[in-house]
Design a protein around this motif. Structure first.
Motif, PDB file in Angstrom:
ATOM      1  N   ASN A 247      13.156   3.318   2.413  1.00  0.00           N
ATOM      2  CA  ASN A 247      12.527   2.989   1.143  1.00  0.00           C
ATOM      3  C   ASN A 247      12.369   1.458   1.108  1.00  0.00           C
ATOM      4  O   ASN A 247      13.358   0.726   1.196  1.00  0.00           O
ATOM      5  CB  ASN A 247      13.409   3.467  -0.011  1.00  0.00           C
ATOM      6  N   SER A 248      11.136   0.976   0.990  1.00  0.00           N
ATOM      7  CA  SER A 248      10.891  -0.467   1.079  1.00  0.00           C
ATOM      8  C   SER A 248      11.588  -1.234  -0.051  1.00  0.00           C
ATOM      9  O   SER A 248      12.046  -2.368   0.147  1.00  0.00           O
ATOM     10  CB  SER A 248       9.390  -0.748   1.053  1.00  0.00           C
ATOM     11  N   LYS A 249      11.692  -0.618  -1.230  1.00  0.00           N
ATOM     12  CA  LYS A 249      12.374  -1.280  -2.355  1.00  0.00           C
ATOM     13  C   LYS A 249      13.835  -1.528  -2.012  1.00  0.00           C
ATOM     14  O   LYS A 249      14.382  -2.595  -2.295  1.00  0.00           O
ATOM     15  CB  LYS A 249      12.258  -0.405  -3.599  1.00  0.00           C
ATOM     16  N   TYR A 250      14.482  -0.539  -1.384  1.00  0.00           N
ATOM     17  CA  TYR A 250      15.886  -0.707  -1.016  1.00  0.00           C
ATOM     18  C   TYR A 250      16.044  -1.791   0.052  1.00  0.00           C
ATOM     19  O   TYR A 250      17.003  -2.582   0.014  1.00  0.00           O
ATOM     20  CB  TYR A 250      16.457   0.619  -0.498  1.00  0.00           C
TER      21      TYR A 250
ATOM     22  N   VAL B  84       0.814  -1.222   0.000  1.00  0.00           N
ATOM     23  CA  VAL B  84       0.000   0.000   0.000  1.00  0.00           C
ATOM     24  C   VAL B  84       0.848   1.272   0.000  1.00  0.00           C
ATOM     25  O   VAL B  84       0.305   2.370   0.073  1.00  0.00           O
ATOM     26  CB  VAL B  84      -0.974   0.031   1.210  1.00  0.00           C
ATOM     27  N   SER B  85       2.168   1.121  -0.068  1.00  0.00           N
ATOM     28  CA  SER B  85       3.015   2.322  -0.069  1.00  0.00           C
ATOM     29  C   SER B  85       2.896   3.041  -1.404  1.00  0.00           C
ATOM     30  O   SER B  85       2.545   2.448  -2.423  1.00  0.00           O
ATOM     31  CB  SER B  85       4.483   1.964   0.209  1.00  0.00           C
ATOM     32  N   SER B  86       3.213   4.331  -1.415  1.00  0.00           N
ATOM     33  CA  SER B  86       3.105   5.107  -2.647  1.00  0.00           C
ATOM     34  C   SER B  86       4.243   4.739  -3.588  1.00  0.00           C
ATOM     35  O   SER B  86       5.354   4.443  -3.147  1.00  0.00           O
ATOM     36  CB  SER B  86       3.157   6.604  -2.336  1.00  0.00           C
ATOM     37  N   GLU B  87       3.970   4.757  -4.873  1.00  0.00           N
ATOM     38  CA  GLU B  87       4.987   4.421  -5.872  1.00  0.00           C
ATOM     39  C   GLU B  87       6.162   5.383  -5.794  1.00  0.00           C
ATOM     40  O   GLU B  87       7.300   5.010  -6.017  1.00  0.00           O
ATOM     41  CB  GLU B  87       4.378   4.476  -7.274  1.00  0.00           C
ATOM     42  N   ARG B  88       5.879   6.629  -5.437  1.00  0.00           N
ATOM     43  CA  ARG B  88       6.935   7.640  -5.450  1.00  0.00           C
ATOM     44  C   ARG B  88       7.915   7.468  -4.288  1.00  0.00           C
ATOM     45  O   ARG B  88       9.121   7.483  -4.477  1.00  0.00           O
ATOM     46  CB  ARG B  88       6.302   9.034  -5.399  1.00  0.00           C
ATOM     47  N   GLY B  89       7.387   7.320  -3.074  1.00  0.00           N
ATOM     48  CA  GLY B  89       8.284   7.293  -1.923  1.00  0.00           C
ATOM     49  C   GLY B  89       8.619   5.908  -1.417  1.00  0.00           C
ATOM     50  O   GLY B  89       9.701   5.661  -0.900  1.00  0.00           O
ATOM     51  N   ARG B  90       7.655   4.964  -1.551  1.00  0.00           N
ATOM     52  CA  ARG B  90       7.828   3.590  -1.067  1.00  0.00           C
ATOM     53  C   ARG B  90       8.252   3.552   0.399  1.00  0.00           C
ATOM     54  O   ARG B  90       8.998   2.666   0.826  1.00  0.00           O
ATOM     55  CB  ARG B  90       8.859   2.836  -1.912  1.00  0.00           C
TER      56      ARG B  90
ATOM     57  N   ASN C  83       1.658   4.071   6.039  1.00  0.00           N
ATOM     58  CA  ASN C  83       0.445   4.888   6.086  1.00  0.00           C
ATOM     59  C   ASN C  83       0.421   5.766   4.845  1.00  0.00           C
ATOM     60  O   ASN C  83       1.177   6.719   4.728  1.00  0.00           O
ATOM     61  CB  ASN C  83       0.439   5.738   7.363  1.00  0.00           C
ATOM     62  N   ASN C  84      -0.436   5.402   3.895  1.00  0.00           N
ATOM     63  CA  ASN C  84      -0.522   6.121   2.635  1.00  0.00           C
ATOM     64  C   ASN C  84      -1.911   6.748   2.518  1.00  0.00           C
ATOM     65  O   ASN C  84      -2.904   6.035   2.370  1.00  0.00           O
ATOM     66  CB  ASN C  84      -0.282   5.150   1.480  1.00  0.00           C
ATOM     67  N   PRO C  85      -2.009   8.074   2.595  1.00  0.00           N
ATOM     68  CA  PRO C  85      -3.318   8.739   2.558  1.00  0.00           C
ATOM     69  C   PRO C  85      -4.133   8.407   1.304  1.00  0.00           C
ATOM     70  O   PRO C  85      -5.353   8.462   1.326  1.00  0.00           O
ATOM     71  CB  PRO C  85      -2.960  10.235   2.571  1.00  0.00           C
ATOM     72  N   ASP C  86      -3.447   8.030   0.218  1.00  0.00           N
ATOM     73  CA  ASP C  86      -4.149   7.764  -1.038  1.00  0.00           C
ATOM     74  C   ASP C  86      -4.718   6.349  -1.131  1.00  0.00           C
ATOM     75  O   ASP C  86      -5.686   6.120  -1.851  1.00  0.00           O
ATOM     76  CB  ASP C  86      -3.213   7.991  -2.229  1.00  0.00           C
ATOM     77  N   SER C  87      -4.099   5.391  -0.416  1.00  0.00           N
ATOM     78  CA  SER C  87      -4.544   4.003  -0.608  1.00  0.00           C
ATOM     79  C   SER C  87      -4.870   3.256   0.684  1.00  0.00           C
ATOM     80  O   SER C  87      -5.533   2.234   0.651  1.00  0.00           O
ATOM     81  CB  SER C  87      -3.482   3.219  -1.390  1.00  0.00           C
ATOM     82  N   GLY C  88      -4.376   3.722   1.817  1.00  0.00           N
ATOM     83  CA  GLY C  88      -4.681   3.035   3.070  1.00  0.00           C
ATOM     84  C   GLY C  88      -3.448   2.834   3.922  1.00  0.00           C
ATOM     85  O   GLY C  88      -2.429   3.502   3.746  1.00  0.00           O
TER      86      GLY C  88
END
Length: 370
Positions: free
Chosen positions: A324-327, A277-283, A299-304
């Motif tokens: 960053n979750s990707k890292y 549910v993290s944002s694509e931009r910040g992860r 906690n992503n205001p756009d998706s939950g």
């Protein structure tokens, strides 16, 4: 030129050399692969920075050379039936006829004389590495190579010699400013005096694909401006990045005393689930460390929002830190043992991550605000 070659040999070689050729070229000859028949069949491709040459066994009826579009020839050979014998014939030299069974193709050619040579020069340093050892160095560090062209000196892996407790080591380092990966192994014979070199990202990727056989050996030759790798009939020559790699040792934390040990598999899967549910931009993902556990949350205001708790060995002051979750996932993928060790200082300082069973690899992640 007239030659006959087994399809599997030709396909394997084209698979190695055609990847060097860029899909879009302003110089027509750079879209071509050079075919030279003389006792055997030699294939060569280049983008002017990187050159790959490979020789395959073939029946040569008439020696000669020509160049044809690399990606078209690769696609033709790839689609031919297994076990085919492929005939290559230039006839009067204006075209190349490719025949296999009932299939026949005629390709436009450009003269061999137009094909550029990547002048190799002298290589003062020459040493041999097991393919598996080179693959390990690349695998552990490649993900951290920067893709930001303005800092071109970070667009590769920094290979150099270091002394660790009196033992010379060959070390590979990559960083993009947000994360750093370091791997090393005992320095091989013949490497003494090698200056530190930056191997470009594209070259690193091609090397990684070449070291498919773990039992093979790679001969590496290094000069101030180029690197050459020879493996099973394939010769890869590449320019090096002309720049100075930063003093990376300064960003590796030495005094991080808050130690977290966690089952790497459980942690990696938890990060993967929560980051959905993290944002694509910040992860961004937050780690809340407390006695015996780590809680991961997004906690992503756009998706939950999402959170998950993982048991851990942690017995220091509570700490909240974001990454960053990707890292995080990319580092976790490189941990070979069951346990990953994280060393923290505070929410704003770099975090050191190590493999519990491998002292020859380490990773540094810069935190982010969450």
């Amino acid at each position: 030129m007239r030659a006959t070659v087994e399809r599997s040999h030709l396909l394997k070689s084209l698979n190695h050399v055609h990847r060097v050729v860029e899909r879009r070229n302003t110089i027509p000859i750079l879209a071509n692969v050079l075919l030279r028949a003389d006792g055997s069949l030699t294939l060569k491709a280049t983008d002017l920075d990187l050159e790959v040459t490979e020789t395959v066994p073939a029946e040569i009826a008439q020696p000669g050379a020509t160049t044809v579009p690399a990606h078209i020839l690769y696609d033709i050979v790839r689609k031919l039936p297994d076990g085919s014998e492929v005939s290559l014939d230039t006839g009067d030299g204006a075209q190349l006829e490719v025949k296999a069974g009932r299939s026949r193709f005629v390709l436009q050619v450009l003269p061999e004389a137009d094909f550029p040579e990547l002048t190799a020069g002298d290589f003062p340093t020459r040493f041999t590495l097991a393919a598996s050892a080179l693959k390990t160095l690349i695998d552990r560090t490649q993900f951290a190579i920067s893709t930001e062209e303005t800092r071109y000196y970070l667009n590769g892996i920094y290979l150099h010699i270091v002394n660790v407790d009196g033992t010379p080591m060959l070390r590979a380092v990559a960083t993009d400013g947000h994360r750093l990966a370091q791997a090393q192994l005992g320095a091989p014979d013949g490497i003494d005096g090698m200056a530190g070199v930056i191997v470009p990202r594209k070259t690193v990727g091609e090397l990684q694909k070449l070291v498919e056989e773990p039992d093979a050996e790679v001969i590496l030759e290094v000069s101030d401006t180029k690197i050459r790798a020879t493996l099973d009939g394939v010769v890869l020559t590449s320019k090096l990045i002309d720049g100075t790699f930063p003093d990376y040792v300064r960003v590796i934390p030495q005094d991080n005393e808050k130690i977290l040990k966690v089952d790497n598999d459980s942690f990696r899967h938890a990060v993967d689930r929560v980051s959905t549910v993290s944002s694509e931009r910040g992860r961004a993902i937050k780690l809340a460390l407390s006695d015996g556990r780590v809680e991961l949350s997004v906690n992503n205001p756009d998706s939950g929002s999402a959170n998950e708790e993982v048991a851990a060995d942690y017995a220091t002051d509570p700490l909240e830190i974001g990454f960053n979750s990707k890292y995080l996932l990319e580092v976790s993928d490189q941990i070979q043992s069951e346990t990953a060790e994280f060393r923290f200082a505070d929410p704003g300082s770099p975090t050191l991550i190590q493999d519990d069973d491998d002292a020859n690899a380490l990773y540094v992640l810069m935190p982010m605000r969450v």
